[in-house]
Design a protein around this motif. Structure first.
Motif, PDB file in Angstrom:
ATOM      1  N   TYR A 286       0.827  -1.218   0.000  1.00 40.82           N
ATOM      2  CA  TYR A 286       0.000   0.000   0.000  1.00 40.82           C
ATOM      3  C   TYR A 286       0.855   1.258   0.000  1.00 40.82           C
ATOM      4  O   TYR A 286       0.428   2.317  -0.484  1.00 40.82           O
ATOM      5  CB  TYR A 286      -0.932  -0.001   1.220  1.00 40.82           C
ATOM      6  CG  TYR A 286      -0.241   0.303   2.532  1.00 40.82           C
ATOM      7  CD1 TYR A 286      -0.195   1.604   3.028  1.00 40.82           C
ATOM      8  CD2 TYR A 286       0.370  -0.699   3.278  1.00 40.82           C
ATOM      9  CE1 TYR A 286       0.452   1.888   4.221  1.00 40.82           C
ATOM     10  CE2 TYR A 286       1.010  -0.424   4.455  1.00 40.82           C
ATOM     11  CZ  TYR A 286       1.054   0.865   4.943  1.00 40.82           C
ATOM     12  OH  TYR A 286       1.703   1.148   6.118  1.00 40.82           O
ATOM     13  N   ARG A 287       2.086   1.156   0.497  1.00 38.97           N
ATOM     14  CA  ARG A 287       2.987   2.311   0.524  1.00 38.97           C
ATOM     15  C   ARG A 287       3.480   2.697  -0.863  1.00 38.97           C
ATOM     16  O   ARG A 287       4.053   3.778  -1.038  1.00 38.97           O
ATOM     17  CB  ARG A 287       4.180   2.012   1.448  1.00 38.97           C
ATOM     18  CG  ARG A 287       3.822   1.972   2.919  1.00 38.97           C
ATOM     19  CD  ARG A 287       4.902   1.361   3.775  1.00 38.97           C
ATOM     20  NE  ARG A 287       4.940  -0.102   3.664  1.00 38.97           N
ATOM     21  CZ  ARG A 287       5.600  -0.906   4.486  1.00 38.97           C
ATOM     22  NH1 ARG A 287       6.304  -0.392   5.480  1.00 38.97           N
ATOM     23  NH2 ARG A 287       5.573  -2.208   4.333  1.00 38.97           N
ATOM     24  N   ASP A 288       3.257   1.814  -1.840  1.00 38.97           N
ATOM     25  CA  ASP A 288       3.701   2.098  -3.210  1.00 38.97           C
ATOM     26  C   ASP A 288       2.563   2.540  -4.118  1.00 38.97           C
ATOM     27  O   ASP A 288       2.776   2.742  -5.320  1.00 38.97           O
ATOM     28  CB  ASP A 288       4.367   0.855  -3.802  1.00 38.97           C
ATOM     29  CG  ASP A 288       5.677   0.510  -3.096  1.00 38.97           C
ATOM     30  OD1 ASP A 288       6.345   1.442  -2.611  1.00 38.97           O
ATOM     31  OD2 ASP A 288       6.012  -0.692  -3.020  1.00 38.97           O
TER      32      ASP A 288
ATOM     33  N   ARG B 289       0.413   5.033  -5.927  1.00 38.97           N
ATOM     34  CA  ARG B 289       0.694   6.424  -6.301  1.00 38.97           C
ATOM     35  C   ARG B 289      -0.406   7.052  -7.148  1.00 38.97           C
ATOM     36  O   ARG B 289      -0.280   8.214  -7.542  1.00 38.97           O
ATOM     37  CB  ARG B 289       2.021   6.492  -7.080  1.00 38.97           C
ATOM     38  CG  ARG B 289       3.254   6.071  -6.284  1.00 38.97           C
ATOM     39  CD  ARG B 289       3.649   7.134  -5.256  1.00 38.97           C
ATOM     40  NE  ARG B 289       4.860   6.747  -4.522  1.00 38.97           N
ATOM     41  CZ  ARG B 289       4.863   6.089  -3.370  1.00 38.97           C
ATOM     42  NH1 ARG B 289       3.702   5.744  -2.815  1.00 38.97           N
ATOM     43  NH2 ARG B 289       5.998   5.772  -2.777  1.00 38.97           N
TER      44      ARG B 289
ATOM     45  N   ARG C 188       5.150   1.831  12.529  1.00 39.65           N
ATOM     46  CA  ARG C 188       4.770   2.290  11.190  1.00 39.65           C
ATOM     47  C   ARG C 188       3.343   2.841  11.131  1.00 39.65           C
ATOM     48  O   ARG C 188       2.906   3.259  10.053  1.00 39.65           O
ATOM     49  CB  ARG C 188       4.885   1.128  10.190  1.00 39.65           C
ATOM     50  CG  ARG C 188       6.285   0.573  10.017  1.00 39.65           C
ATOM     51  CD  ARG C 188       7.120   1.448   9.123  1.00 39.65           C
ATOM     52  NE  ARG C 188       8.412   0.850   8.831  1.00 39.65           N
ATOM     53  CZ  ARG C 188       9.362   1.433   8.118  1.00 39.65           C
ATOM     54  NH1 ARG C 188       9.142   2.636   7.617  1.00 39.65           N
ATOM     55  NH2 ARG C 188      10.503   0.829   7.900  1.00 39.65           N
TER      56      ARG C 188
ATOM     57  N   GLU D 235       2.830   6.319   9.787  1.00 41.41           N
ATOM     58  CA  GLU D 235       3.108   6.325   8.346  1.00 41.41           C
ATOM     59  C   GLU D 235       1.918   5.762   7.571  1.00 41.41           C
ATOM     60  O   GLU D 235       1.536   6.297   6.522  1.00 41.41           O
ATOM     61  CB  GLU D 235       4.361   5.494   8.060  1.00 41.41           C
ATOM     62  CG  GLU D 235       4.725   5.371   6.591  1.00 41.41           C
ATOM     63  CD  GLU D 235       5.885   4.420   6.349  1.00 41.41           C
ATOM     64  OE1 GLU D 235       6.066   4.021   5.176  1.00 41.41           O
ATOM     65  OE2 GLU D 235       6.592   4.072   7.308  1.00 41.41           O
ATOM     66  N   TYR D 236       1.336   4.687   8.087  1.00 37.99           N
ATOM     67  CA  TYR D 236       0.136   4.096   7.482  1.00 37.99           C
ATOM     68  C   TYR D 236      -0.985   5.124   7.407  1.00 37.99           C
ATOM     69  O   TYR D 236      -1.613   5.320   6.361  1.00 37.99           O
ATOM     70  CB  TYR D 236      -0.263   2.892   8.327  1.00 37.99           C
ATOM     71  CG  TYR D 236      -1.668   2.353   8.155  1.00 37.99           C
ATOM     72  CD1 TYR D 236      -1.987   1.502   7.102  1.00 37.99           C
ATOM     73  CD2 TYR D 236      -2.659   2.656   9.086  1.00 37.99           C
ATOM     74  CE1 TYR D 236      -3.265   0.970   6.967  1.00 37.99           C
ATOM     75  CE2 TYR D 236      -3.938   2.123   8.964  1.00 37.99           C
ATOM     76  CZ  TYR D 236      -4.241   1.292   7.900  1.00 37.99           C
ATOM     77  OH  TYR D 236      -5.508   0.770   7.774  1.00 37.99           O
TER      78      TYR D 236
ATOM     79  N   ASP E  32      -0.783   8.414   7.582  1.00 38.20           N
ATOM     80  CA  ASP E  32      -0.405   9.514   6.678  1.00 38.20           C
ATOM     81  C   ASP E  32      -0.583   9.119   5.215  1.00 38.20           C
ATOM     82  O   ASP E  32      -1.086   9.904   4.395  1.00 38.20           O
ATOM     83  CB  ASP E  32       1.054   9.919   6.915  1.00 38.20           C
ATOM     84  CG  ASP E  32       1.256  10.678   8.215  1.00 38.20           C
ATOM     85  OD1 ASP E  32       0.269  11.243   8.737  1.00 38.20           O
ATOM     86  OD2 ASP E  32       2.401  10.715   8.709  1.00 38.20           O
ATOM     87  N   ASP E  33      -0.155   7.901   4.878  1.00 37.15           N
ATOM     88  CA  ASP E  33      -0.252   7.449   3.488  1.00 37.15           C
ATOM     89  C   ASP E  33      -1.705   7.361   3.030  1.00 37.15           C
ATOM     90  O   ASP E  33      -2.044   7.788   1.915  1.00 37.15           O
ATOM     91  CB  ASP E  33       0.422   6.084   3.323  1.00 37.15           C
ATOM     92  CG  ASP E  33       1.937   6.164   3.336  1.00 37.15           C
ATOM     93  OD1 ASP E  33       2.467   7.287   3.258  1.00 37.15           O
ATOM     94  OD2 ASP E  33       2.588   5.105   3.430  1.00 37.15           O
TER      95      ASP E  33
ATOM     96  N   LEU F 280      -3.805   9.591   0.112  1.00 34.81           N
ATOM     97  CA  LEU F 280      -4.412   8.930  -1.048  1.00 34.81           C
ATOM     98  C   LEU F 280      -5.889   9.277  -1.235  1.00 34.81           C
ATOM     99  O   LEU F 280      -6.472   8.944  -2.269  1.00 34.81           O
ATOM    100  CB  LEU F 280      -4.265   7.412  -0.913  1.00 34.81           C
ATOM    101  CG  LEU F 280      -2.860   6.861  -1.187  1.00 34.81           C
ATOM    102  CD1 LEU F 280      -2.751   5.417  -0.723  1.00 34.81           C
ATOM    103  CD2 LEU F 280      -2.514   6.975  -2.672  1.00 34.81           C
TER     104      LEU F 280
END
Length: 433
Positions: A259-261, A263, A283, A286-287, A289-290, A294
């Protein structure tokens, strides 16, 4: 060795300071303990050596997976009776506890147990246990390995356990007579879609999409355009086949992707169902925020996640040894309050939190029933040890939900625009789209 069961019962009660709540049957055929209780079977002295080297949950689990320990009678009743000794030995920090055998007052008990257990060293762990893991936890590479360990057991095995719905998360139950697991999973998927207020043409990201059930439901019933991501190649292949059979390839894309990739936002909505447990405490921001990045302004997140109860010292994060070694490597549970706080720190407005704890106990009991009713097929699809892992894991988890040791919550959060208009219905608890 005469009457091994009585000797073990006596020693266990000295260690525990309380009567043993189950009946015990030893490898020599001897039995001891309450006659109306479930029977804990110790088939081989090797199980004792495992316990002496790895006291507590992991040693017991190794004996169970190897087939050296078993239960005759109601497995849930046995786990419920043993819960106070295995998991709930007070509120003190587990890392500060001294194992009874190291207590000077118990050294004579320890010597007797060593005598009964037989020659050293202990046997090696059963092969289903996670091998040594390299590198920092929750990097993309290590997360992929952890997901593969759990989900690439085989689609045939999961079909036996999960049934036709192929949903591996808490279902949403009703009291209607004849209500099935498939009915409950359908209603859970529909609840998620309604909470997200999905509409025709909305773009949905399904994080940890599993075998495609959420993606299919959202596209077929609500007209959503779905991107599903998973780290499991077996899951992705199975999901793509189902989607093609449903004629939904123009509406759903399944990717083997972290999921971090991702875009290609923004998305109107994100569903994360039973995936956040893999993220890890280090993490989690970060999860959040990502996923926030999105979503479009006014976009919605439905985060469906297992939670543990808060601990006195929340700076100390404890991992369940059995689950980490055999089920979910690197999996971590957080209290729901921490999850809500981090989502809000990332910029989300949390609009609703619903606990469905009891629903997961019911779900797990159905999965265990599926596994037990098709045991020979499950063993052929994996291995005897792996099937035993899943039976113990799911039954023990059901008891944990029933005893309120863990819970599961659906958190609805919105990327509310600066003007403050969330875009949700005035009475959103009706969950009308």
């Amino acid at each position: 060795m005469a009457n091994a069961a009585l000797r073990l019962t006596t020693l266990a009660e000295e260690l525990l300071g309380a009567p043993l709540p189950v009946r015990l049957r030893a490898w020599d055929g001897s039995e001891s303990g309450p006659p109306d209780a479930p029977t804990l079977i110790i088939r081989n002295r090797r199980a004792l050596r495992r316990l002496l080297w790895k006291p507590g949950e992991l040693g017991l689990a190794r004996g169970w997976v190897a087939g050296e320990i078993d239960v005759e009678g109601d497995l849930y009743a046995a786990l419920d009776r043993l819960a106070g000794f295995i998991w709930e030995r007070g509120d003190d920090d587990p890392e500060d506890r001294v194992h009874p055998l190291l207590d000077p007052r118990m050294r004579s008990v320890g010597r007797k147990l060593v005598e009964i257990a037989g020659p050293w060293p202990p046997p090696p762990p059963p092969p289903e246990e996670t091998r040594r893991r390299r590198g920092t936890s929750h990097t993309k590479r290590r997360d992929k390995q952890a997901i593969s360990h759990h989900y690439d057991v085989g689609n045939d095995f999961y079909e036996l356990v999960l049934g036709p719905s192929m949903v591996y998360s808490c279902a949403y139950w009703d009291d209607t007579p004849g209500f099935t697991l498939e009915d409950a999973q359908r209603d859970k998927l529909d609840l998620v879609c309604r909470k997200l207020a999905l509409r025709e043409g909305d773009r949905l990201l399904d994080v940890g999409c599993g075998w495609g059930s959420m993606a299919i439901h959202a596209a077929r019933e609500y007209g959503a355009r779905v991107v599903g991501v998973t780290l499991s190649r077996e899951q992705a292949a199975f999901a793509r086949k189902r989607i093609a059979e449903e004629g939904l390839t123009d509406r759903i894309e399944i990717r083997v992707q972290d999921y971090r990739d991702v875009r290609d936002g923004p998305f109107d909505a994100i569903s994360s169902i039973g995936m956040a447990e893999h993220v890890g405490s280090v993490r989690y921001r970060e999860y959040a925020d990502d996923l926030h990045a999105l979503l479009k302004e006014g976009g919605r997140l439905l985060n469906h996640q297992i939670a543990r109860r808060p601990e006195k010292d929340e700076d100390q994060y404890h991992i369940d040894e059995f689950i980490d070694a055999y089920v979910f490597p690197d999996g971590e549970l957080a209290p729901v309050g921490r999850t809500v706080s981090i989502l809000e720190e990332a910029g989300f407005e949390v609009r609703d939190v619903e606990s469905i704890r009891e629903h997961y106990a019911l779900t797990l009991r159905r999965w265990v029933a599926n596994l037990e009713s098709r045991w020979a097929e499950a063993v052929r699809a994996t291995s005897p040890g792996r099937a035993r892992v899943w039976r113990l894991y799911m039954a023990a988890s059901a008891v944990s939900f029933e005893r309120n040791r863990i819970g599961v919550n659906q958190v609805l959060a919105v990327k509310t625009p600066e003007g403050g208009a969330s875009g949700l219905p005035a009475r959103s608890r009706t969950w009308k789209g």
